[in-house]
Design a protein around this motif. Structure first.
Motif, PDB file in Angstrom:
ATOM      1  N   ILE A 105     -20.423  71.563  64.968  1.00  0.00           N
ATOM      2  CA  ILE A 105     -20.302  70.438  65.889  1.00  0.00           C
ATOM      3  C   ILE A 105     -20.788  69.199  65.160  1.00  0.00           C
ATOM      4  O   ILE A 105     -21.877  69.204  64.570  1.00  0.00           O
ATOM      5  CB  ILE A 105     -21.123  70.684  67.168  1.00  0.00           C
ATOM      6  N   ASP A 106     -19.970  68.139  65.199  1.00  0.00           N
ATOM      7  CA  ASP A 106     -20.332  66.888  64.543  1.00  0.00           C
ATOM      8  C   ASP A 106     -21.669  66.385  65.066  1.00  0.00           C
ATOM      9  O   ASP A 106     -21.882  66.290  66.270  1.00  0.00           O
ATOM     10  CB  ASP A 106     -19.254  65.818  64.770  1.00  0.00           C
ATOM     11  N   GLY A 107     -22.582  66.073  64.148  1.00  0.00           N
ATOM     12  CA  GLY A 107     -23.893  65.578  64.517  1.00  0.00           C
ATOM     13  C   GLY A 107     -24.924  66.665  64.726  1.00  0.00           C
ATOM     14  O   GLY A 107     -26.113  66.383  64.843  1.00  0.00           O
ATOM     15  N   PHE A 108     -24.503  67.930  64.825  1.00  0.00           N
ATOM     16  CA  PHE A 108     -25.429  69.037  65.044  1.00  0.00           C
ATOM     17  C   PHE A 108     -25.355  70.087  63.946  1.00  0.00           C
ATOM     18  O   PHE A 108     -26.318  70.766  63.680  1.00  0.00           O
ATOM     19  CB  PHE A 108     -25.168  69.713  66.400  1.00  0.00           C
ATOM     20  N   GLY A 109     -24.177  70.283  63.350  1.00  0.00           N
ATOM     21  CA  GLY A 109     -24.007  71.290  62.306  1.00  0.00           C
ATOM     22  C   GLY A 109     -23.532  72.616  62.865  1.00  0.00           C
ATOM     23  O   GLY A 109     -22.983  72.697  63.961  1.00  0.00           O
ATOM     24  N   ALA A 110     -23.769  73.681  62.099  1.00  0.00           N
ATOM     25  CA  ALA A 110     -23.303  75.019  62.480  1.00  0.00           C
ATOM     26  C   ALA A 110     -24.170  75.578  63.598  1.00  0.00           C
ATOM     27  O   ALA A 110     -25.387  75.451  63.584  1.00  0.00           O
ATOM     28  CB  ALA A 110     -23.356  75.940  61.274  1.00  0.00           C
ATOM     29  N   MET A 111     -23.514  76.171  64.587  1.00  0.00           N
ATOM     30  CA  MET A 111     -24.240  76.804  65.688  1.00  0.00           C
ATOM     31  C   MET A 111     -23.338  77.796  66.390  1.00  0.00           C
ATOM     32  O   MET A 111     -22.149  77.888  66.097  1.00  0.00           O
ATOM     33  CB  MET A 111     -24.793  75.772  66.665  1.00  0.00           C
ATOM     34  N   ARG A 112     -23.913  78.540  67.320  1.00  0.00           N
ATOM     35  CA  ARG A 112     -23.168  79.492  68.136  1.00  0.00           C
ATOM     36  C   ARG A 112     -23.179  79.033  69.586  1.00  0.00           C
ATOM     37  O   ARG A 112     -24.181  78.514  70.075  1.00  0.00           O
ATOM     38  CB  ARG A 112     -23.788  80.879  68.040  1.00  0.00           C
ATOM     39  N   LEU A 113     -22.044  79.250  70.247  1.00  0.00           N
ATOM     40  CA  LEU A 113     -21.908  78.905  71.655  1.00  0.00           C
ATOM     41  C   LEU A 113     -21.498  80.137  72.455  1.00  0.00           C
ATOM     42  O   LEU A 113     -20.917  81.071  71.904  1.00  0.00           O
ATOM     43  CB  LEU A 113     -20.835  77.823  71.843  1.00  0.00           C
ATOM     44  N   LYS A 114     -21.739  80.099  73.737  1.00  0.00           N
ATOM     45  CA  LYS A 114     -21.249  81.131  74.639  1.00  0.00           C
ATOM     46  C   LYS A 114     -19.853  80.729  75.101  1.00  0.00           C
ATOM     47  O   LYS A 114     -19.596  79.547  75.365  1.00  0.00           O
ATOM     48  CB  LYS A 114     -22.163  81.279  75.851  1.00  0.00           C
ATOM     49  N   SER A 115     -18.976  81.697  75.225  1.00  0.00           N
ATOM     50  CA  SER A 115     -17.602  81.385  75.653  1.00  0.00           C
ATOM     51  C   SER A 115     -17.555  80.873  77.079  1.00  0.00           C
ATOM     52  O   SER A 115     -16.611  80.190  77.462  1.00  0.00           O
ATOM     53  CB  SER A 115     -16.715  82.622  75.499  1.00  0.00           C
ATOM     54  N   GLY A 116     -18.566  81.131  77.880  1.00  0.00           N
ATOM     55  CA  GLY A 116     -18.608  80.684  79.269  1.00  0.00           C
ATOM     56  C   GLY A 116     -18.890  79.209  79.445  1.00  0.00           C
ATOM     57  O   GLY A 116     -18.794  78.685  80.547  1.00  0.00           O
ATOM     58  N   VAL A 117     -19.249  78.497  78.373  1.00  0.00           N
ATOM     59  CA  VAL A 117     -19.552  77.064  78.494  1.00  0.00           C
ATOM     60  C   VAL A 117     -18.502  76.194  77.809  1.00  0.00           C
ATOM     61  O   VAL A 117     -18.705  75.004  77.618  1.00  0.00           O
ATOM     62  CB  VAL A 117     -20.955  76.710  77.936  1.00  0.00           C
ATOM     63  N   VAL A 118     -17.358  76.799  77.439  1.00  0.00           N
ATOM     64  CA  VAL A 118     -16.291  76.028  76.802  1.00  0.00           C
ATOM     65  C   VAL A 118     -14.973  76.239  77.539  1.00  0.00           C
ATOM     66  O   VAL A 118     -14.813  77.208  78.274  1.00  0.00           O
ATOM     67  CB  VAL A 118     -16.120  76.401  75.312  1.00  0.00           C
ATOM     68  N   LYS A 119     -14.059  75.306  77.332  1.00  0.00           N
ATOM     69  CA  LYS A 119     -12.723  75.384  77.915  1.00  0.00           C
ATOM     70  C   LYS A 119     -11.726  75.120  76.794  1.00  0.00           C
ATOM     71  O   LYS A 119     -11.895  74.185  76.017  1.00  0.00           O
ATOM     72  CB  LYS A 119     -12.564  74.351  79.022  1.00  0.00           C
ATOM     73  N   LYS A 120     -10.680  75.939  76.710  1.00  0.00           N
ATOM     74  CA  LYS A 120      -9.677  75.807  75.662  1.00  0.00           C
ATOM     75  C   LYS A 120      -8.899  74.515  75.851  1.00  0.00           C
ATOM     76  O   LYS A 120      -8.535  74.146  76.954  1.00  0.00           O
ATOM     77  CB  LYS A 120      -8.720  77.003  75.693  1.00  0.00           C
ATOM     78  N   GLY A 121      -8.642  73.847  74.730  1.00  0.00           N
ATOM     79  CA  GLY A 121      -7.789  72.660  74.795  1.00  0.00           C
ATOM     80  C   GLY A 121      -8.485  71.372  74.549  1.00  0.00           C
ATOM     81  O   GLY A 121      -9.581  71.120  74.365  1.00  0.00           O
TER      82      GLY A 121
END
Length: 121
Positions: A105-121
């Protein structure tokens, strides 16, 4: 003697049951053959990762964060609406606390996210 049946390929319900040679889902009414379930994408052995609204995610997709996330060491965190490009799905053994997406993520670097907090597109 209890036999573990695969979840429904349409709605992912765990309440499937056998009716003759078919498997049936009582929630959505989908009927399928156990032989075709083993060959279908997302069948046994293949993990399907879905976003917060149920869209299937794949490596290389672009997703949008749907809620503001706190990040340790950052005063602002990740704002809702932040676009994340070129995600990579994490295999089942490497998933830690439900964090199943590797990304930068720009400004944060490499990280892991949960699929429940993102939306495709």
């Amino acid at each position: 003697m209890t036999e573990i049946l695969p979840p429904c390929p349409t709605c992912s319900s765990a309440y499937t049951y056998e009716m003759g040679a078919l498997l049936v889902c009582p929630e959505c009414g989908h009927e399928w053959s156990p032989a075709t379930a083993a060959q279908a994408p997302g069948g046994p052995g293949e993990r399907v990762v879905k976003d917060s609204v149920g869209n299937v995610l794949a490596d290389g997709d672009t997703v949008t964060v749907v809620k503001t996330l706190k990040v340790k060491g950052s005063p602002s965190g990740i704002k809702a609406g932040t676009k994340v490009r070129n995600i990579r799905l994490v295999d089942g053994a490497d998933v830690v606390d439900g964090h199943d997406i590797d990304c930068k993520i720009d400004g944060f670097g490499a990280m892991r996210l949960k699929s429940g907090v993102v939306k495709k597109g």
